[in-house]
Motif scaffolding. Sequence first.
Motif, short mmCIF file in Angstrom:
data_model
loop_
_atom_site.label_atom_id
_atom_site.label_comp_id
_atom_site.label_asym_id
_atom_site.label_seq_id
_atom_site.Cartn_x
_atom_site.Cartn_y
_atom_site.Cartn_z
N ARG A 1 0.83 -1.20 0.00
CA ARG A 1 0.00 0.00 0.00
C ARG A 1 0.87 1.26 0.00
O ARG A 1 1.94 1.28 0.60
N LEU A 2 0.40 2.30 -0.68
CA LEU A 2 1.09 3.57 -0.73
C LEU A 2 0.16 4.68 -0.25
O LEU A 2 -1.02 4.70 -0.62
N PRO A 3 0.67 5.61 0.54
CA PRO A 3 -0.18 6.71 1.03
C PRO A 3 -0.34 7.81 -0.02
O PRO A 3 0.43 7.90 -0.97
N PHE A 4 -1.37 8.63 0.19
CA PHE A 4 -1.59 9.86 -0.57
C PHE A 4 -1.85 9.64 -2.07
O PHE A 4 -1.50 10.47 -2.89
N LEU A 5 -2.47 8.53 -2.42
CA LEU A 5 -2.83 8.26 -3.81
C LEU A 5 -4.34 8.15 -3.91
O LEU A 5 -5.03 7.93 -2.92
N PRO A 6 -4.88 8.30 -5.12
CA PRO A 6 -6.33 8.14 -5.28
C PRO A 6 -6.79 6.77 -4.77
O PRO A 6 -6.03 5.80 -4.76
N SER A 7 -8.04 6.69 -4.36
CA SER A 7 -8.56 5.47 -3.73
C SER A 7 -8.53 4.26 -4.66
O SER A 7 -8.48 3.12 -4.20
N TYR A 8 -8.55 4.46 -5.97
CA TYR A 8 -8.53 3.33 -6.89
C TYR A 8 -7.13 2.72 -7.07
O TYR A 8 -6.98 1.67 -7.68
N VAL A 9 -6.10 3.37 -6.53
CA VAL A 9 -4.76 2.80 -6.57
C VAL A 9 -4.59 1.97 -5.30
O VAL A 9 -4.55 2.50 -4.20
N GLU A 10 -4.52 0.66 -5.47
CA GLU A 10 -4.40 -0.23 -4.31
C GLU A 10 -2.97 -0.26 -3.78
O GLU A 10 -2.75 -0.59 -2.63
N GLY A 11 -2.00 0.03 -4.63
CA GLY A 11 -0.61 0.00 -4.23
C GLY A 11 0.25 -0.48 -5.37
O GLY A 11 -0.10 -0.30 -6.54
N VAL A 12 1.39 -1.09 -5.03
CA VAL A 12 2.28 -1.64 -6.04
C VAL A 12 2.61 -3.08 -5.70
O VAL A 12 2.57 -3.49 -4.54
N MET A 13 2.93 -3.84 -6.73
CA MET A 13 3.42 -5.21 -6.55
C MET A 13 4.83 -5.28 -7.12
O MET A 13 5.20 -4.45 -7.96
N ASN A 14 5.59 -6.25 -6.67
CA ASN A 14 6.93 -6.48 -7.18
C ASN A 14 6.84 -7.58 -8.22
O ASN A 14 6.53 -8.71 -7.92
N ARG A 15 7.12 -7.23 -9.47
CA ARG A 15 7.08 -8.20 -10.58
C ARG A 15 8.49 -8.34 -11.13
O ARG A 15 8.95 -7.49 -11.88
N ARG A 16 9.17 -9.38 -10.70
CA ARG A 16 10.55 -9.64 -11.12
C ARG A 16 11.45 -8.41 -10.95
O ARG A 16 12.21 -8.03 -11.84
N GLY A 17 11.30 -7.75 -9.81
CA GLY A 17 12.13 -6.60 -9.48
C GLY A 17 11.61 -5.27 -9.99
O GLY A 17 12.20 -4.24 -9.71
N GLU A 18 10.51 -5.27 -10.75
CA GLU A 18 9.93 -4.03 -11.25
C GLU A 18 8.65 -3.72 -10.49
O GLU A 18 7.81 -4.61 -10.30
N PRO A 19 8.46 -2.46 -10.10
CA PRO A 19 7.20 -2.10 -9.45
C PRO A 19 6.08 -1.99 -10.49
O PRO A 19 6.28 -1.46 -11.58
N VAL A 20 4.93 -2.54 -10.15
CA VAL A 20 3.75 -2.47 -11.03
C VAL A 20 2.62 -1.87 -10.21
O VAL A 20 2.28 -2.39 -9.14
N THR A 21 2.04 -0.78 -10.69
CA THR A 21 0.93 -0.13 -10.01
C THR A 21 -0.32 -1.00 -10.14
O THR A 21 -0.67 -1.43 -11.23
N VAL A 22 -1.00 -1.23 -9.02
CA VAL A 22 -2.20 -2.06 -8.99
C VAL A 22 -3.41 -1.14 -8.87
O VAL A 22 -3.53 -0.36 -7.93
N LEU A 23 -4.31 -1.25 -9.86
CA LEU A 23 -5.51 -0.43 -9.88
C LEU A 23 -6.74 -1.28 -9.60
O LEU A 23 -6.83 -2.41 -10.05
N ASN A 24 -7.68 -0.70 -8.87
CA ASN A 24 -8.97 -1.34 -8.64
C ASN A 24 -9.95 -0.78 -9.67
O ASN A 24 -10.42 0.34 -9.54
N PRO A 25 -10.26 -1.54 -10.72
CA PRO A 25 -11.10 -1.02 -11.80
C PRO A 25 -12.55 -0.77 -11.41
O PRO A 25 -13.28 -0.11 -12.12
N VAL A 26 -12.97 -1.27 -10.24
CA VAL A 26 -14.35 -1.05 -9.80
C VAL A 26 -14.63 0.45 -9.69
O VAL A 26 -15.69 0.93 -10.07
N SER A 27 -13.66 1.21 -9.20
CA SER A 27 -13.83 2.65 -9.06
C SER A 27 -14.02 3.35 -10.39
O SER A 27 -14.73 4.34 -10.49
#
Length: 167
Positions: free
Chosen positions: A57-83
């Motif tokens: 989880r990351l602070p101070f981002l829009p509510s539809y941004v759930e956070g980031v995941m680590n994909r083979r050493g690269e950060p990938v932004t995770v979005l909740n498309p429901v929003s």
Amino acid sequence: MNESVVKEIEREGLVEKKVVEEVRERITWLVFSILDRKYAIKSGAVDEIIHDVKIYRLPFLPSYVEGVMNRRGEPVTVLNPVSFIDEECGDVVDSSLFLVLKRSDDKLSLHISDILFFCETEGDDLHLIPNTDDERVVLGTIDYNHEEIPVLNPDSFEILLRKDLGS
């Protein structure tokens, strides 16, 4: 060329008449669900399907941004498309399944409920919503087995994210 010579050649069967078939573009779609609703995206727009990964989880981002995941050493932004799809729905996707979108720059993923199936349609089977712009999340629909399935615009997520973050 002399018309009598052409007729003679045709009569003798030396000239084959070619039948031109209209080649129609075929598009492969990935159909998935988000909270019991079906959606489609071009399969070529998906880089990877990831299951069961930790989200940071990351602070101070829009509510539809759930956070980031680590994909083979690269950060990938995770979005909740429901929003994006249904702003009045406060539900959260309860699975750990993610579609990583094929992007040349930013790495984005959609948090989805389930992968349902792949299907193939003719290029003109996509019913576009008139006057859509790049920010529109739903481009239109496809007909599959007498069911209209909304088609998501993968570019819209990055555009809306950049707009909300002011860049």
